[in-house]
Write an enzyme that holds these catalytic residues in place. Structure first.
Site, PDB file in Angstrom:
ATOM      1  N   ASP A  49       0.871  -1.167   0.000  1.00 46.30           N
ATOM      2  CA  ASP A  49       0.000   0.000   0.000  1.00 46.30           C
ATOM      3  C   ASP A  49       0.918   1.231   0.000  1.00 46.30           C
ATOM      4  O   ASP A  49       2.127   1.110   0.241  1.00 46.30           O
ATOM      5  CB  ASP A  49      -0.886  -0.034   1.246  1.00 46.30           C
ATOM      6  CG  ASP A  49      -1.715   1.212   1.411  1.00 46.30           C
ATOM      7  OD1 ASP A  49      -2.397   1.614   0.453  1.00 46.30           O
ATOM      8  OD2 ASP A  49      -1.676   1.806   2.509  1.00 46.30           O
ATOM      9  N   ASP A 100      -0.151   5.119   1.061  1.00 40.58           N
ATOM     10  CA  ASP A 100      -0.381   6.073   2.153  1.00 40.58           C
ATOM     11  C   ASP A 100      -0.341   5.373   3.506  1.00 40.58           C
ATOM     12  O   ASP A 100      -1.103   4.434   3.758  1.00 40.58           O
ATOM     13  CB  ASP A 100      -1.740   6.762   1.994  1.00 40.58           C
ATOM     14  CG  ASP A 100      -1.807   7.619   0.735  1.00 40.58           C
ATOM     15  OD1 ASP A 100      -0.854   8.354   0.484  1.00 40.58           O
ATOM     16  OD2 ASP A 100      -2.826   7.536   0.018  1.00 40.58           O
ATOM     17  N   ASP A 104      -1.586  -0.972   6.137  1.00 42.67           N
ATOM     18  CA  ASP A 104      -1.728  -0.274   7.416  1.00 42.67           C
ATOM     19  C   ASP A 104      -3.180  -0.155   7.869  1.00 42.67           C
ATOM     20  O   ASP A 104      -3.445   0.532   8.859  1.00 42.67           O
ATOM     21  CB  ASP A 104      -1.130   1.132   7.313  1.00 42.67           C
ATOM     22  CG  ASP A 104      -1.951   2.043   6.398  1.00 42.67           C
ATOM     23  OD1 ASP A 104      -2.305   1.601   5.282  1.00 42.67           O
ATOM     24  OD2 ASP A 104      -2.247   3.181   6.799  1.00 42.67           O
TER      25      ASP A 104
END
Length: 229
Positions: free
Chosen positions: A10, A12, A172
Site C-alpha cells: 500500500d 499512504d 496499514d
C-alpha cells in the site's frame, strides 16, 4: 517463464507518511467552503479510504451535510489541487529503502497497490525517486476494481508477473487486510499508518514495528507453518 515471489505495498501510511499533504489539500477545500481547517492529528481517523471518503469524513467532522453533487465537485477540486503538490511535506518511513533492497536482493518482485489515483501515486513515487523499484504500480483507477475488492490486488500481481501463491500484502488498514484475506494472500501491517482502530485488533497475519523487520516477516508469511501457528 517462472513467476517471481512478490511483495505488494500500500502507499499512504505504509510506504510513506503522506498525511501532511493530504490534510493540507483537504483544508484548502474545507476553508473554501467556509469551514474550519482540521488539525493534522485528525489524519489517522480520516485518511486511508480515498479522497472522496476523506472529504465526506471531513464534512461530517465539521458538522455540515454534503450532497452527492457537491461531493463530486469537491472531489475533482481536491484531485487538481493535490496534483500541484503531492509530497513537499511527506516522507518515506524509516527503513523502507533498506527493506526493499533486501527483498529485491532475495529475488522478490515489488509492486504498489493503492486506492490513491494513479496520477498522484506516480507523482509521489517519482518525487521520492523509487518508481523504478516496482514491477507494477496500480492505483484506484488502474482497473475496474479497487480495494477491498481482491481483484485490485490479484491484477496488480498479474501485471507485475508475480506469483499469487508466493505473494504478501503490506499495509496499514482494515482495507488492506480485507483485500489480502479475500485474495487468499497473507498480510503484514505496520502500526504507524492510517487506521481507525489499533492494527493488531484487525488481525493481520503479522504486525511489524519497523521496516527492518520486513524481510524476515515476509519469509514467515510465506511459510505455512508460521501462518498456522
Amino acid at each position: 517463464m517462472s513467476l517471481s515471489p512478490i511483495v505488494v505495498f500500500d502507499l499512504d501510511g505504509t510506504l510513506a507518511e503522506t498525511a501532511p499533504d493530504i490534510m493540507r489539500t483537504l483544508n484548502v477545500i474545507l476553508e473554501r467552503e467556509g469551514l474550519a481547517a482540521l488539525p493534522l492529528e485528525r489524519a489517522r481517523e480520516l485518511v486511508g479510504a480515498g479522497a472522496k471518503a476523506l472529504i465526506e469524513r471531513g464534512f461530517k467532522v465539521s458538522g455540515r451535510p454534503l450532497d452527492a453533487e457537491t461531493l463530486e465537485r469537491l472531489f475533482q477540486d481536491f484531485l487538481a489541487i493535490y496534483a500541484q503538490d503531492v509530497a513537499s511535506n511527506s516522507y518515506l518511513f524509516d527503513g523502507i529503502l533498506g527493506a526493499m533492497d533486501r527483498l529485491t536482493g532475495e529475488g522478490y518482485a515489488l509492486a504498489v497497490c493503492t486506492n490513491k489515483p494513479i496520477l498522484h501515486t506516480r507523482l509521489i513515487l517519482d518525487h521520492f525517486g523509487i518508481a523504478q523499484r516496482f514491477a507494477a504500480v496500480a492505483g484506484r483507477d488502474t482497473f475496474p476494481y479497487f480495494k477491498p475488492d481482491p481483484r485490485h490486488l490479484t491484477l496488480t500481481i498479474e501485471m507485475a508477473k508475480g506469483d499469487p501463491k508466493r505473494a504478501v500484502m503490506i499495509g496499514d488498514s482494515r482495507t488492506d487486510i480485507a483485500t489480502a484475506r479475500a485474495a487468499g494472500i497473507p498480510s503484514i501491517c505496520v502500526p504507524f499508518g492510517y487506521t481507525d482502530a489499533p492494527i493488531e485488533t484487525l488481525e493481520p497475519d503479522f504486525v511489524i514495528q519497523h521496516f527492518d523487520e520486513l524481510p524476515s516477516a515476509v519469509a514467515r508469511a510465506l511459510d505455512p507453518v508460521a501462518i498456522a501457528s
